[in-house]
Write an enzyme that holds these catalytic residues in place. Structure first.
Site, PDB file in Angstrom:
ATOM      1  N   GLY A  41       1.098  -1.199   0.206  1.00 18.39           N
ATOM      2  CA  GLY A  41       0.089   0.037  -0.026  1.00 18.39           C
ATOM      3  C   GLY A  41       0.504   1.125   0.298  1.00 18.39           C
ATOM      4  CG  ASP A  42       0.801   3.788   2.588  1.00 24.14           C
ATOM      5  OD1 ASP A  42      -0.645   4.165   2.513  1.00 24.14           O
ATOM      6  OD2 ASP A  42       1.421   3.467   3.169  1.00 24.14           O
ATOM      7  CE  LYS A  45      -3.477   1.489  -3.754  1.00 23.36           C
ATOM      8  NZ  LYS A  45      -2.678   1.934  -2.966  1.00 23.36           N
ATOM      9  N   GLY A  69      -5.944   6.588   2.128  1.00 26.39           N
ATOM     10  CA  GLY A  69      -6.049   7.915   2.006  1.00 26.39           C
ATOM     11  C   GLY A  69      -4.799   8.195   0.739  1.00 26.39           C
ATOM     12  CG  HIS A  70      -5.504   7.228  -2.836  1.00 27.71           C
ATOM     13  ND1 HIS A  70      -6.869   6.224  -4.455  1.00 27.71           N
ATOM     14  CD2 HIS A  70      -5.602   5.963  -2.429  1.00 27.71           C
ATOM     15  CE1 HIS A  70      -6.941   4.588  -3.402  1.00 27.71           C
ATOM     16  NE2 HIS A  70      -5.449   4.743  -2.726  1.00 27.71           N
ATOM     17  CD  GLN A 253      -6.534  -0.926   1.766  1.00 28.00           C
ATOM     18  OE1 GLN A 253      -7.350  -1.387   0.925  1.00 28.00           O
ATOM     19  NE2 GLN A 253      -7.040   0.213   2.421  1.00 28.00           N
ATOM     20  CB  THR A 330      -3.471   6.438  10.566  1.00 30.72           C
ATOM     21  OG1 THR A 330      -1.997   5.942  10.319  1.00 30.72           O
ATOM     22  CG2 THR A 330      -4.302   5.567  10.771  1.00 30.72           C
ATOM     23  N   PRO A 333       4.398   7.143  11.027  1.00 36.37           N
ATOM     24  CG  PRO A 333       5.727   6.911  13.222  1.00 36.37           C
ATOM     25  CD  PRO A 333       4.532   7.082  12.994  1.00 36.37           C
ATOM     26  N   GLY A 444       7.604  13.271  -8.529  1.00 29.34           N
ATOM     27  CA  GLY A 444       7.339  14.559  -7.151  1.00 29.34           C
ATOM     28  C   GLY A 444       5.773  14.082  -7.802  1.00 29.34           C
TER      29      GLY A 444
HETATM   30  P1  IMP Z   1      -6.944  -2.186   8.114  1.00 27.87           P
HETATM   31  O1  IMP Z   1      -6.969  -2.197   7.119  1.00 27.87           O
HETATM   32  O2  IMP Z   1      -7.508  -0.938   8.729  1.00 27.87           O
HETATM   33  O3  IMP Z   1      -7.504  -3.579   9.055  1.00 27.87           O
HETATM   34  O4  IMP Z   1      -5.821  -2.149   8.660  1.00 27.87           O
HETATM   35  C1  IMP Z   1      -4.959  -3.613   8.378  1.00 27.87           C
HETATM   36  C2  IMP Z   1      -3.259  -3.431   8.060  1.00 27.87           C
HETATM   37  O5  IMP Z   1      -3.443  -2.755   6.321  1.00 27.87           O
HETATM   38  C3  IMP Z   1      -2.081  -2.055   8.622  1.00 27.87           C
HETATM   39  O6  IMP Z   1      -1.179  -2.942   9.329  1.00 27.87           O
HETATM   40  C4  IMP Z   1      -2.584  -1.442   7.571  1.00 27.87           C
HETATM   41  O7  IMP Z   1      -1.252  -0.361   8.490  1.00 27.87           O
HETATM   42  C5  IMP Z   1      -2.629  -1.813   6.595  1.00 27.87           C
HETATM   43  N1  IMP Z   1      -3.307  -0.571   5.887  1.00 27.87           N
HETATM   44  C6  IMP Z   1      -4.528  -0.626   5.528  1.00 27.87           C
HETATM   45  N2  IMP Z   1      -5.066   0.462   4.815  1.00 27.87           N
HETATM   46  C7  IMP Z   1      -3.999   0.789   4.341  1.00 27.87           C
HETATM   47  C8  IMP Z   1      -3.735   1.908   3.273  1.00 27.87           C
HETATM   48  O8  IMP Z   1      -4.012   2.637   2.810  1.00 27.87           O
HETATM   49  N3  IMP Z   1      -1.958   1.894   3.342  1.00 27.87           N
HETATM   50  C9  IMP Z   1      -1.266   1.014   4.166  1.00 27.87           C
HETATM   51  N4  IMP Z   1      -1.525   0.243   5.099  1.00 27.87           N
HETATM   52  C10 IMP Z   1      -2.755   0.117   5.115  1.00 27.87           C
END
Ligand code: IMP
Length: 469
Positions: A41-42, A45, A69-70, A253, A330, A333, A444
């Site tokens: 994730g992150d 996208k 979070g995009h 994700q 959130t 870090p 960038g």
């Molecule tokens: P949940 O999706 O809130 O249940 O979290 C499960 C796992 O997925 C945790 O490790 C979160 O940090 C990770 N996670 C959920 N959504 C994202 C995202 O959009 N980006 C990165 N990690 C994510």
């Protein structure tokens, strides 16, 4: 599928006609592409979806919820989209929240309100599936209790109620958007669910009970506001395709957070891989043309769980600072590390990735040498197999190869030819090792800081930012 003449009377002659044409390889259907995270994730996208919406008519989210979070930056203005698909930033594009998404109505309406304030069009171009699952406050209560309970494995979730909501979906006791709009059903559902969840949460986690009456009032008000957005989005999307409109399926994700294929149990609760695009929208898998995998030029992860190429010391901290690696939702870090090619190959296999987009290349601009994990060793033996168990990752020893750095800024570069030789070699190495072609490079956060490869551009009908300058 209206495969037999008997079905024609059920589906209607017009739909039958389209199905018939497509099964014979007709080209009247619109193009489709899935955007999928190839890491944890992150990967960026949101920005890529934004670039693709130049030529795609519809953007459909297929999984996850407001855990995503995009961040998209347009002309220096920052937008963080959580539930609303990236297409919303182009008024001519239709945005769809598919049935595979879990939707917190209050979070959705808050996001819509802030988009309205920013002058973004949200009426008549944004739709929510009547089959999407609803997140209610007791989902968050259950998640917080479980995450903090002694003896439980802490996943490090985003605390948005995502997991418990998917649990209720699979347990066939969830509430869907269509049910939210049915006042009588909503009241009964909330009363019954609160009774049950309050008892469980009190017994297991000593949580304070939630007030069902208050919840009903709040969510029936929200339901009224939600009505204009609600549609049978599977029908909407299939009709759009039949009319020749193109669709981008926006993944949330990443592959390694997929409920089946990720680093279980340190995953999210949905199918974030490309297969989820079909089940999460109601568009058949046979209508998916291209899968585009997004990867950073290095690697990050947020939350607990395995991360073979993680950097724990000062180097990791340096990458975090330079890449501004803090969660969009959130603020946590992010853990950082080097690019992991075995994982990228795995993501390629699971998703069927033919094109890769490499983001945040500029974050590596200062390095004289860039280590890349090219293989894994387990018990002294080389392997490309990704372990099924989280504890299996403890045995992995990464094999690194140092690639030469380019030590010059790439942020203002708009063409592949303009990139330093070592950066082009880094891309070529990724292609060779993954078997996928690099179609786009992001240097960038801004829409304009994008390099498009000619073939990718032509295949997807895109215009290069350089050509638009
Ligand atoms: P949940 O999706 O809130 O249940 O979290 C499960 C796992 O997925 C945790 O490790 C979160 O940090 C990770 N996670 C959920 N959504 C994202 C995202 O959009 N980006 C990165 N990690 C994510």
């Amino acid at each position: 599928m209206c495969a037999t003449p008997g079905w024609a009377s059920v589906c209607g002659p017009a739909v039958f006609q389209v199905e018939f044409e497509l099964s014979r390889g007709g080209t009247s259907r619109g193009r489709t592409a899935v955007i999928v995270g190839a890491q944890w994730g992150d990967e960026g996208k949101g920005k890529i979806v934004d670039v693709l919406t130049q030529t795609f008519s519809v953007v459909a989210r297929y999984a996850g919820g407001h855990n995503a979070g995009h961040t998209v930056i347009i002309n220096g203005k920052k937008f963080i989209l959580q539930l609303v698909p990236g297409g919303i930033l182009r008024p001519e594009c239709t945005s769809v929240v598919g049935n595979g998404v879990v939707i917190d109505p209050l979070a959705f309406l808050k996001e819509v309100a802030s988009l309205r304030v920013a002058g973004v069009k949200v009426d008549g171009n944004l739709f929510v599936s009547n089959r999407a699952q609803v997140i209610l406050p007791y989902h968050r209560m259950m998640e917080l209790g479980s995450e903090n309970a002694p003896g439980r494995v802490k996943i490090g979730t985003t605390s948005r109620g995502i997991g418990p909501s998917y649990e209720d979906k699979m347990g066939r006791r969830g509430l869907r958007v269509a049910d939210l709009l049915d006042t009588h059903l909503l009241r009964t559902h909330i009363e019954n669910a609160c009774r049950e969840k309050n008892m469980i949460a009190h017994a297991l986690f000593n949580s304070d009970p939630l007030d069902a009456d208050k919840m009903f009032r709040e969510y029936s008000d929200a339901a009224r506001e939600l009505v204009p957005f609600v549609r049978d989005t599977a029908l909407l999307l299939n009709r759009a395709l039949a009319e020749g409109k193109s669709i981008v399926f926006e993944g949330a994700q990443g592959t390694m957070l997929d409920i089946d294929h990720g680093t279980y149990p340190f995953v999210t609760s949905s199918s974030s891989t490309s297969g989820g695009a079909a089940t999460g929208t109601g568009v058949p898998p046979t209508s998916i043309d291209t899968v585009i995998g997004i990867t950073k030029a290095y690697c990050t992860r947020v939350g607990s769980g395995p991360f073979p190429s993680e950097l724990l010391g000062a180097e990791g901290e340096d990458l975090r600072k330079r890449g501004n690696e803090f969660g969009a939702v959130t603020g946590r870090p992010r853990r950082t590390g080097w690019l992991d090619l075995p994982l990228l190959r795995y993501a390629g296999m699971i998703n069927g990735i033919s094109w890769l987009v490499v983001t945040k290349l500029d974050v590596l601009d200062h390095l004289t040498e860039i280590p890349v994990c090219v293989g894994y060793k387990v018990d002294g033996k080389e392997t490309d197999e990704v372990p099924a168990q989280a504890c299996g990752y403890d045995k992995i020893e990464c094999i690194y190869r140092n690639m030469p750095g380019w030590v010059s800024p790439t942020q203002a570069i708009r063409t592949v030819e303009g990139l330093p030789k070592a950066a082009r070699e880094y891309m070529a190495f990724i292609e060779k090792e993954t078997g996928a072609q690099v179609g786009m490079i992001s240097t960038g956060p801004d829409r304009e800081q994008t390099i498009l490869v000619d073939e990718f551009m032509h295949r997807l009908g895109l215009e290069s930012p350089a050509a638009r300058d």
